[in-house]
Scaffold this motif. Structure first.
Motif, mmCIF file in Angstrom:
data_model
loop_
_atom_site.group_PDB
_atom_site.id
_atom_site.type_symbol
_atom_site.label_atom_id
_atom_site.label_comp_id
_atom_site.label_asym_id
_atom_site.label_seq_id
_atom_site.Cartn_x
_atom_site.Cartn_y
_atom_site.Cartn_z
ATOM 1 N N PRO A 92 13.603 -8.815 -3.242
ATOM 2 C CA PRO A 92 12.138 -8.805 -3.137
ATOM 3 C C PRO A 92 11.537 -7.502 -3.661
ATOM 4 C CG PRO A 92 13.095 -8.289 -1.019
ATOM 5 C CD PRO A 92 14.257 -8.598 -1.945
ATOM 6 N N SER A 93 10.259 -7.558 -3.987
ATOM 7 C CA SER A 93 9.544 -6.367 -4.425
ATOM 8 C C SER A 93 9.284 -5.455 -3.224
ATOM 9 C CB SER A 93 8.209 -6.758 -5.070
ATOM 10 O OG SER A 93 7.426 -5.603 -5.309
ATOM 11 N N PRO A 94 9.325 -4.151 -3.416
ATOM 12 C CA PRO A 94 9.039 -3.242 -2.295
ATOM 13 C C PRO A 94 7.556 -3.200 -1.941
ATOM 14 C CG PRO A 94 9.439 -2.001 -4.303
ATOM 15 C CD PRO A 94 9.752 -3.429 -4.624
ATOM 16 N N PHE A 95 6.710 -3.818 -2.773
ATOM 17 C CA PHE A 95 5.271 -3.803 -2.522
ATOM 18 C C PHE A 95 4.738 -5.232 -2.436
ATOM 19 C CE2 PHE A 95 6.315 -0.045 -5.105
ATOM 20 C CZ PHE A 95 5.978 0.964 -4.195
ATOM 21 N N ALA A 96 3.665 -5.393 -1.667
ATOM 22 C CA ALA A 96 3.093 -6.729 -1.466
ATOM 23 C C ALA A 96 2.491 -7.285 -2.746
ATOM 24 C CB ALA A 96 2.041 -6.680 -0.357
ATOM 25 N N ASN A 97 1.904 -6.415 -3.564
ATOM 26 C CA ASN A 97 1.265 -6.859 -4.806
ATOM 27 C C ASN A 97 1.083 -5.652 -5.721
ATOM 28 O OD1 ASN A 97 -1.178 -5.510 -3.855
ATOM 29 N ND2 ASN A 97 -1.460 -7.304 -2.533
ATOM 30 N N GLU A 98 0.499 -5.900 -6.907
ATOM 31 C CA GLU A 98 0.336 -4.827 -7.891
ATOM 32 C C GLU A 98 -0.598 -3.731 -7.388
ATOM 33 O OE1 GLU A 98 -1.556 -4.217 -12.369
ATOM 34 O OE2 GLU A 98 -0.599 -6.131 -11.868
ATOM 35 N N ILE A 99 -1.628 -4.124 -6.662
ATOM 36 C CA ILE A 99 -2.582 -3.130 -6.152
ATOM 37 C C ILE A 99 -1.878 -2.154 -5.212
ATOM 38 C CG2 ILE A 99 -4.668 -2.800 -4.767
ATOM 39 C CD1 ILE A 99 -5.645 -5.507 -5.777
ATOM 40 N N ALA A 100 -1.058 -2.700 -4.326
ATOM 41 C CA ALA A 100 -0.325 -1.843 -3.387
ATOM 42 C C ALA A 100 0.664 -0.952 -4.131
ATOM 43 C CB ALA A 100 0.408 -2.709 -2.366
ATOM 44 N N ALA A 101 1.303 -1.500 -5.171
ATOM 45 C CA ALA A 101 2.268 -0.713 -5.944
ATOM 46 C C ALA A 101 1.581 0.457 -6.638
ATOM 47 C CB ALA A 101 2.954 -1.610 -6.968
ATOM 48 N N ARG A 102 0.421 0.212 -7.242
ATOM 49 C CA ARG A 102 -0.298 1.289 -7.931
ATOM 50 C C ARG A 102 -0.830 2.322 -6.937
ATOM 51 N NH1 ARG A 102 -1.184 0.570 -13.239
ATOM 52 N NH2 ARG A 102 -0.927 -1.516 -14.144
ATOM 53 N N ALA A 103 -1.294 1.845 -5.794
ATOM 54 C CA ALA A 103 -1.833 2.763 -4.791
ATOM 55 C C ALA A 103 -0.762 3.732 -4.292
ATOM 56 C CB ALA A 103 -2.406 1.974 -3.619
ATOM 57 N N ALA A 104 0.468 3.280 -4.258
ATOM 58 C CA ALA A 104 1.563 4.122 -3.753
ATOM 59 C C ALA A 104 2.187 4.993 -4.836
ATOM 60 C CB ALA A 104 2.639 3.242 -3.121
ATOM 61 N N ASN A 105 1.776 4.793 -6.110
ATOM 62 C CA ASN A 105 2.428 5.504 -7.211
ATOM 63 C C ASN A 105 1.437 6.119 -8.190
ATOM 64 O OD1 ASN A 105 5.553 4.866 -7.037
ATOM 65 N ND2 ASN A 105 4.479 2.965 -6.512
ATOM 66 N N ASN A 106 0.396 6.724 -7.652
ATOM 67 C CA ASN A 106 -0.562 7.450 -8.487
ATOM 68 C C ASN A 106 -1.123 6.562 -9.600
ATOM 69 O OD1 ASN A 106 -2.063 9.722 -9.199
ATOM 70 N ND2 ASN A 106 -0.490 10.507 -10.588
ATOM 71 N N ASN A 107 -1.395 5.301 -9.247
ATOM 72 C CA ASN A 107 -1.958 4.282 -10.148
ATOM 73 C C ASN A 107 -0.991 3.828 -11.232
ATOM 74 O OD1 ASN A 107 -4.194 2.558 -10.569
ATOM 75 N ND2 ASN A 107 -4.744 3.713 -12.413
ATOM 76 N N ALA A 108 0.274 4.238 -11.159
ATOM 77 C CA ALA A 108 1.287 3.764 -12.107
ATOM 78 C C ALA A 108 2.004 2.566 -11.494
ATOM 79 C CB ALA A 108 2.286 4.861 -12.418
ATOM 80 N N LEU A 109 2.364 1.609 -12.328
ATOM 81 C CA LEU A 109 3.038 0.407 -11.845
ATOM 82 C C LEU A 109 4.531 0.506 -12.144
ATOM 83 C CD1 LEU A 109 2.772 -2.432 -10.614
ATOM 84 C CD2 LEU A 109 2.504 -3.319 -12.946
ATOM 85 N N PRO A 110 5.372 0.671 -11.130
ATOM 86 C CA PRO A 110 6.822 0.758 -11.373
ATOM 87 C C PRO A 110 7.328 -0.544 -11.984
ATOM 88 C CG PRO A 110 6.263 1.493 -9.147
ATOM 89 C CD PRO A 110 5.043 0.836 -9.696
#
Length: 280
Positions: free
Chosen positions: A132-150
Motif C-alpha cells: 500500500p501507499s504510505p499516504f492516503a492520497n496525492e494531497i497528503a503525499a505532497r503535504a508531507a514532502n514539501n509539495n513534492a510527490l514521491p
C-alpha cells in the motif's frame, strides 16, 4: 497534369522542410543555447555491476532480501510499491510464513468508515495484497514532502535511464554545492528545502538523503551495512521489482541465439549439399 501537380506539391513540401532545417541549424550556430548549471555539473552514474547485469545475469537472492529490508525500513516511509504483491516476495526466497508476517506490518485502508471513530477503516494486509501507499492520497503525499510527490518505485529502474546505476548514484550522491558552480552560476544556489545532488536532472532534489550514515539498517545476514552497500542492495531489489522475469528472459534469449546458430549451420550445410554438383 495530375502527376505534374503532385510533383510540384512534393517539391514545395521538400523546400519548406529544407528551409526549416536550414533555419534551425543557422540558429544553433549563431545563437547557441546558454550554458546552465544542470548541463555543466550534472554527473553520470557509475556502473555498479549488479549480478543481474549482462546477458547471463542472475539475481542474488540474499542481496534482494537485503534490498527489500532497506526498502521496508527506509524507503517505504515515502515511496509506494503498488505493482508488487506481498506474495511476490516468495520469488526472492521468503517462505509463506515470513510473507504473512511481513504483510501484517502494513495496514490497508478500507473504503468504509469506522462508525466508532469516523475514520477510514483499516485492516491488516494479506499476502495477496499489493504494497500500500504510505499516504492516503496525492494531497497528503505532497503535504508531507514539501509539495513534492514521491514516485512509486515499482518500475523506477525501467523509468530512469541507466536505472540501477541511477538509483545507487542518486542515493549516495548528496553533497555540498561545489564552489565552482556558485562562482560561475551565482543564481543556481540550492533553494531552501531542497538538497544538492549532481545525479538528479536539475541538481536540486526535494528528497533528503535517505541513507544518511552507515549502519542505518542492521542486516539480518550480517553483511556490513555501509551506505554504498545499502544503496547497491536496494538498487538490486528495485531492479527485481521492475523485471521479476529477467532471468527467464535471459534464458529465453540465450536459447533463441543457440537455435539461430544451429539453424544457420544446418542451412549452410543444406546449401552446400544441394549445390555441390552445380558447375559454374
Amino acid at each position: 497534369m495530375v502527376r505534374t501537380i503532385a510533383l510540384l506539391i512534393g517539391a514545395a513540401f521538400v523546400a519548406v522542410l529544407g528551409l526549416a532545417l536550414f533555419g534551425t541549424v543557422k540558429t544553433a550556430i549563431t545563437e547557441p543555447a546558454a550554458e546552465t548549471a544542470a548541463h555543466e555539473f550534472h554527473l553520470k552514474p557509475m556502473d555498479i555491476d549488479l549480478p543481474s547485469a549482462g546477458l547471463f545475469g542472475k539475481f542474488d537472492q540474499r542481496q534482494l532480501q537485503r534490498g527489500f529490508q532497506v526498502y521496508q525500513e527506509v524507503c517505504s516511509a515515502c515511496h509506494s510499491l503498488k505493482y508488487v504483491a506481498f506474495r511476490d516476495l516468495k520469488e526472492i526466497g521468503y517462505s509463506d510464513a515470513q510473507i504473512k508476517t511481513i504483510a501484517t506490518g502494513w495496514k490497508i485502508e478500507q473504503p468504509s468508515i469506522n462508525p466508532d471513530t469516523g475514520e477510514a477503516a483499516t485492516r491488516k494486509s494479506l499476502p495477496s495484497d499489493h504494497f500500500p501507499s504510505p499516504f492516503a492520497n496525492e494531497i497528503a503525499a505532497r503535504a508531507a514532502n514539501n509539495n513534492a510527490l514521491p514516485p512509486d518505485l515499482s518500475l523506477i529502474t525501467k523509468a530512469r535511464e541507466d536505472g540501477p546505476n541511477y538509483v545507487h548514484a542518486l542515493i549516495t550522491g548528496y553533497r555540498d554545492q561545489p564552489a565552482a558552480l556558485l562562482q560561475k552560476f551565482p543564481d543556481a544556489k540550492t533553494p531552501d528545502g531542497l538538497h544538492y545532488n549532481p545525479y538528479f536532472a536539475n541538481l536540486n532534489i526535494a528528497m533528503p538523503p535517505p541513507l544518511a550514515s552507515d549502519g542505518q539498517v542492521q542486516y539480518e545476514d550480517g553483511t556490513k551495512p555501509t551506505v554504498d552497500q545499502m544503496a547497491r542492495d536496494v538498487a538490486a531489489f528495485l531492479t527485481w521489482t521492475a523485471e521479476p522475469n529477467l532471468e527467464a528472459r535471459h534464458s529465453a534469449g540465450f536459447a533463441a541465439l543457440l537455435f539461430l546458430g544451429i539453424f544457420i549451420v544446418l542451412a549452410w550445410g543444406a546449401y552446400q549439399n544441394v549445390w555441390r554438383d552445380v558447375k559454374h
